[in-house]
Design a protein around this motif. Structure first.
Motif, PDB file in Angstrom:
ATOM      1  N   THR A  51      -3.340 -11.381  -5.436  1.00 26.57           N
ATOM      2  CA  THR A  51      -2.858 -10.704  -6.650  1.00 26.57           C
ATOM      3  C   THR A  51      -1.549 -11.307  -7.150  1.00 26.57           C
ATOM      4  N   HIS A  52      -0.708 -11.813  -6.231  1.00 27.61           N
ATOM      5  CA  HIS A  52       0.552 -12.465  -6.601  1.00 27.61           C
ATOM      6  C   HIS A  52       1.174 -13.099  -5.361  1.00 27.61           C
ATOM      7  N   TRP A  53       2.259 -13.818  -5.553  1.00 25.16           N
ATOM      8  CA  TRP A  53       2.759 -14.701  -4.492  1.00 25.16           C
ATOM      9  C   TRP A  53       3.564 -14.026  -3.384  1.00 25.16           C
ATOM     10  N   HIS A  54       3.891 -12.749  -3.481  1.00 29.53           N
ATOM     11  CA  HIS A  54       4.748 -12.114  -2.472  1.00 29.53           C
ATOM     12  C   HIS A  54       4.157 -12.203  -1.062  1.00 29.53           C
ATOM     13  N   GLY A  55       5.075 -12.382  -0.095  1.00 32.18           N
ATOM     14  CA  GLY A  55       4.692 -12.634   1.296  1.00 32.18           C
ATOM     15  C   GLY A  55       3.780 -11.589   1.917  1.00 32.18           C
ATOM     16  N   ASP A  56       3.935 -10.337   1.500  1.00 33.86           N
ATOM     17  CA  ASP A  56       3.087  -9.299   2.102  1.00 33.86           C
ATOM     18  C   ASP A  56       1.664  -9.312   1.532  1.00 33.86           C
ATOM     19  N   HIS A  57       1.398 -10.195   0.574  1.00 32.57           N
ATOM     20  CA  HIS A  57       0.049 -10.332   0.020  1.00 32.57           C
ATOM     21  C   HIS A  57      -0.591 -11.671   0.381  1.00 32.57           C
ATOM     22  N   VAL A  58       0.253 -12.677   0.596  1.00 34.18           N
ATOM     23  CA  VAL A  58      -0.296 -14.022   0.855  1.00 34.18           C
ATOM     24  C   VAL A  58      -0.053 -14.500   2.292  1.00 34.18           C
ATOM     25  N   GLY A 116       5.189  -8.913 -14.752  1.00 34.35           N
ATOM     26  CA  GLY A 116       6.194  -7.848 -14.745  1.00 34.35           C
ATOM     27  C   GLY A 116       6.725  -7.698 -13.330  1.00 34.35           C
ATOM     28  N   HIS A 117       5.839  -7.294 -12.412  1.00 37.33           N
ATOM     29  CA  HIS A 117       6.218  -7.258 -10.992  1.00 37.33           C
ATOM     30  C   HIS A 117       6.576  -8.682 -10.563  1.00 37.33           C
ATOM     31  N   THR A 118       5.731  -9.630 -10.940  1.00 36.63           N
ATOM     32  CA  THR A 118       6.002 -11.070 -10.828  1.00 36.63           C
ATOM     33  C   THR A 118       5.324 -11.727 -12.029  1.00 36.63           C
ATOM     34  N   GLY A 135      -3.106  -4.266  -7.258  1.00 32.01           N
ATOM     35  CA  GLY A 135      -2.049  -5.038  -6.601  1.00 32.01           C
ATOM     36  C   GLY A 135      -0.775  -4.219  -6.499  1.00 32.01           C
ATOM     37  N   ASP A 136       0.346  -4.806  -6.890  1.00 35.42           N
ATOM     38  CA  ASP A 136       1.623  -4.087  -6.852  1.00 35.42           C
ATOM     39  C   ASP A 136       2.027  -3.557  -8.221  1.00 35.42           C
ATOM     40  N   CYS A 137       1.100  -3.596  -9.181  1.00 33.25           N
ATOM     41  CA  CYS A 137       1.402  -3.119 -10.525  1.00 33.25           C
ATOM     42  C   CYS A 137       1.423  -1.592 -10.535  1.00 33.25           C
TER      43      CYS A 137
HETATM   44 ZN   LIG Z   1       4.725  -7.634  -4.493  1.00 29.52          ZN
END
Ligand SMILES: [Zn+2]
Length: 182
Positions: A51-58, A116-118, A135-137
């Motif tokens: 969903t996006h590049w943040h460490g807790d997702h990738v 927005g979040h990223t 995701g984190d939206c």
């Molecule tokens: Zn995130």
């Protein structure tokens, strides 16, 4: 920041599934659980969508890719401000486009770019269930943090227009949306 941890989803009804997000790095219990499910249910991961590049997702990508699904393709939206260099070399990224469909047996996911979040954040609609993977939206509880409030508000109103019946968030419990479907 992550509530009870990061939610990841195995999407589809057939043998080949789409894995949405991969959790944090170095969580052996998660990898073991995922492996168990894949074995027991005789499943393969055809695609890993981030969903996006943040460490807790990738964070889990490398381990999943190397141990469980070396032929899976890894897909995400391109970051605007910086190259996507968080993945180990050797893992190629297929960049997603806004409005693109990702399909597997039993699931049609549509990519909606929601910055927005990223800058690279995407949500995905699941046509079969009128559901949204947010995701984190949108989180299951509390409020998400954002890099850019203006973009984030725009993305939220875009999500409102999608009128999902159920939201599967990146963190927290599943949300049933009563606003559109009382
Ligand atoms: Zn995130």
């Amino acid at each position: 920041m992550t509530l009870q941890g990061t939610n990841t989803y195995l999407i589809g009804t057939g043998r080949k599934r789409i894995l949405l997000d991969t959790g944090e790095k170095n969580v052996p219990q998660y990898i073991a659980n995922l492996k168990k499910v894949l074995l027991e249910e005789q499943l393969e991961i055809g695609k890993i969508v981030l969903t996006h590049w943040h460490g807790d997702h990738v964070g889990g990508v490398e381990e999943i890719f190397n141990n469980l699904s070396p032929t899976a393709s890894v897909c995400k939206y391109r970051r605007k401000e910086k190259a996507d260099d968080f993945l180990p070399s050797g893992i190629h990224i297929d960049y997603l486009n806004d409005g693109e469909d990702i399909t597997t047996e039993g699931a049609t996911l549509r990519v909606v770019h929601t910055p927005g979040h990223t800058t690279d954040h995407v949500v995905l609609t699941l046509a079969e269930e009128n559901a949204l993977f947010s995701g984190d939206c949108i989180l299951g509880e509390g409020t998400a943090v954002f890099e850019d409030l203006h973009d984030y508000m725009k993305s939220l109103s875009q999500i409102l227009e999608l009128k999902p019946k159920v939201i599967y968030p990146g963190h927290g419990p599943v949300v049933e949306v009563k606003l559109f479907h009382p």
